[in-house]
Design an enzyme around this catalytic site. Sequence first.
Site, mmCIF file in Angstrom:
data_model
loop_
_atom_site.group_PDB
_atom_site.id
_atom_site.type_symbol
_atom_site.label_atom_id
_atom_site.label_comp_id
_atom_site.label_asym_id
_atom_site.label_seq_id
_atom_site.Cartn_x
_atom_site.Cartn_y
_atom_site.Cartn_z
ATOM 1 N N GLU B 63 31.101 41.946 30.620
ATOM 2 C CA GLU B 63 31.787 40.803 31.222
ATOM 3 C C GLU B 63 30.735 39.798 31.629
ATOM 4 O OE1 GLU B 63 33.852 41.804 34.764
ATOM 5 O OE2 GLU B 63 34.927 43.466 33.870
ATOM 6 N N ASP B 74 35.064 37.317 45.367
ATOM 7 C CA ASP B 74 33.757 37.974 45.322
ATOM 8 C C ASP B 74 33.123 38.127 46.696
ATOM 9 O OD1 ASP B 74 33.169 38.547 42.512
ATOM 10 O OD2 ASP B 74 33.430 36.385 42.259
#
Lengths: 414, 281
Positions: B63, B74
Amino acid sequence: MTAPPAEPMPSALPPAEPDISTVPDVSGHFARYGGRFAPEALMAALDELTAEYEQARKDPEFQAELGALLSGYAARPTLLTEAKRFGREHAGGCRVLFKREDLAHTGSHKINNVLGQALLTRKMGKTRVIAETGAGQHGVATATACALFGLECAVYMGEEDTRRQALNVSRMRMLGAEVIPVTTGTRTLKDAMNEAFRDWVTSVQTTHYCIGSVGGPHPFPMMVRDFQRVIGLEAREQILNTAGGLPDAVIACVGGGSNAIGIFHAFIPDDKVRLIGCEADGTGEPGRNAATISRGSPGVLHGMRTYVLQDDEGQTLGTHSISAGLDYPGVGPEHAWLKDSGRAEYRAISDADAMEAFAMLCRTEGIIPALESSHALAGAVQVGRELGGNGTILVNLSGRGDKDMETASRWFGV
Amino acid sequence: MSTATSSSAAASPKTSAVTVAFERARAENRAALVGYLPAGFPDVPTAIAVALAMAETGADVIEVGLPYSDPLMDGPVIADAVHRALSNGTRIHDVLLTVEAIASVGTPALVMTYWNPVDHYGVARFARDLASAGGSGLITPDLTPDEAGPWLAASGETGLDRVFLVAPSSTDERIGAVAQACRGFVYAASLMGITGTRDAVSGQAAGLVARVRGHTALPVAVGLGVSDPAQAAEVAAFADGVIVGSAFVRRITDAPDPKAAIAAVRDLTSALAEGVRQRRS
């Protein structure tokens, strides 16, 4: 389709159109704007909130409880004050009336929304509330409602804003809230919102995220608008009473846009009434303003499609405004829709013009406005002069300026 | 909702590189290892070198993170890394270069991206450019199928994989709808939270994977909070893929120079590749 929040006012006067909401649609879209660009982890909570809110807004008991809080606790209806000297000396001789949200409990319109969301929090059985705040007005309102309802409260605030709005940080802490300074990114409202979302993804089972403006994923833009509609519903009746007719223009400042939507909404069907949103233009340079509709372009931010201040690759631009509450690179999707449909107009007000209007109001009316609201006042000065003295202008004085004394003293060197 | 096999078979015009990678892992009776790296961190050439080292030492799928200014899913490790990538001037072009480099050595590369950069670039144009670079598709943490109309169309035209997420909070109805829209694999977020290493694998992960399997025959990969070989082995016991992100990023962050970063990523990839072959339960 929108049932207005319970009105504490008598309703002998012509009411605002009862069914004026063609938006949003069932999935939260205001034409191409709004929607729900959120992590899957939050979808269940957003669905739950939507269902609870849909039920609440049709529930006479909920509306009665909210109405009682608004009148018995938040000091609604707020006054409509005519500003004769300000109008005569600074707004081209126009008749200027202020909707006095600065006189609502906690010192701004934010309390209207927060009381509604606190009631919903209790209905959903959640015990903790989180919020983002820029100027601290929404944070103070949230801390206040949490104290009243016995809910745990955490407020995310950009570190830069905790410094420039120190008074509100103290108020939140006195009210029992935890204030969490955010040190990521630009350390302002946008980053506080990022952190609040990060918290919410982790804590959603017990926690309600009380978004303070008409932004975020559906149902927030619709729900917060509905809770703020009371401003315009009251103001419309009051101005019909006081001025004997509708105003030529309704003016409000726009950061996320909740006070503006709140006062605009009841006037949307009144075609002849101009709706004017005043954004923060800072210094006017790229990255040094927060005039999202005036200078931005459509994009996705914080769960919604709306206008965004972004660079050529869709990265959010830095912002600046002397007013922490307007220092945000997005705007509520309903404003984006009102802009595109032409029903509302938006103009960008510089730091300098806002500060000049701030001083004008202090000296002509004995009212110290919030720096956010000062952008609307600067808009009223412009529009009043454009109207050449033959108009009536309604301005939403969305908050009071105690919190801004340090910034203002530094600006004026007093 | 949907029957188990309809979604992958009906929607897929050709067998994607990601599908092949998962099939190979399944044939070897192990889970696939999916590694995440942000493009441009610590700089574009080093990120490419690190990705190639990851591919060489056992990552089945990579990824590539597209750095975004507001990464609200995140935690600090990845948020700081993408911030640095943006400060270094990383652009979408650099992301595509990174994808191209990975694809050229035969490892499938997916772009992990928040939605606004793709939306702003133009969804159809992004899909074309990603496909031209040899990319396999997108993972979209803040785009669910509900708002994905243009991407469903563009991925259909280009044959790109579309990986949406499911979470422990997802209702069965939503899991069905998300799985139906996925192609390549389904990304199961192991816990309610943001990216970052955790001391233990979430107790919610296995149950979520089982729920997803009730709706699709697509592979199910587990991410969020998986960081070491033991955790990889634990997840490999019930999932088709193990996704590791923050642990890699932390190795790069802690490395004194690019050479050390490459060596550290090699070590971790090799160890995790062994982990996914142990299927400890």
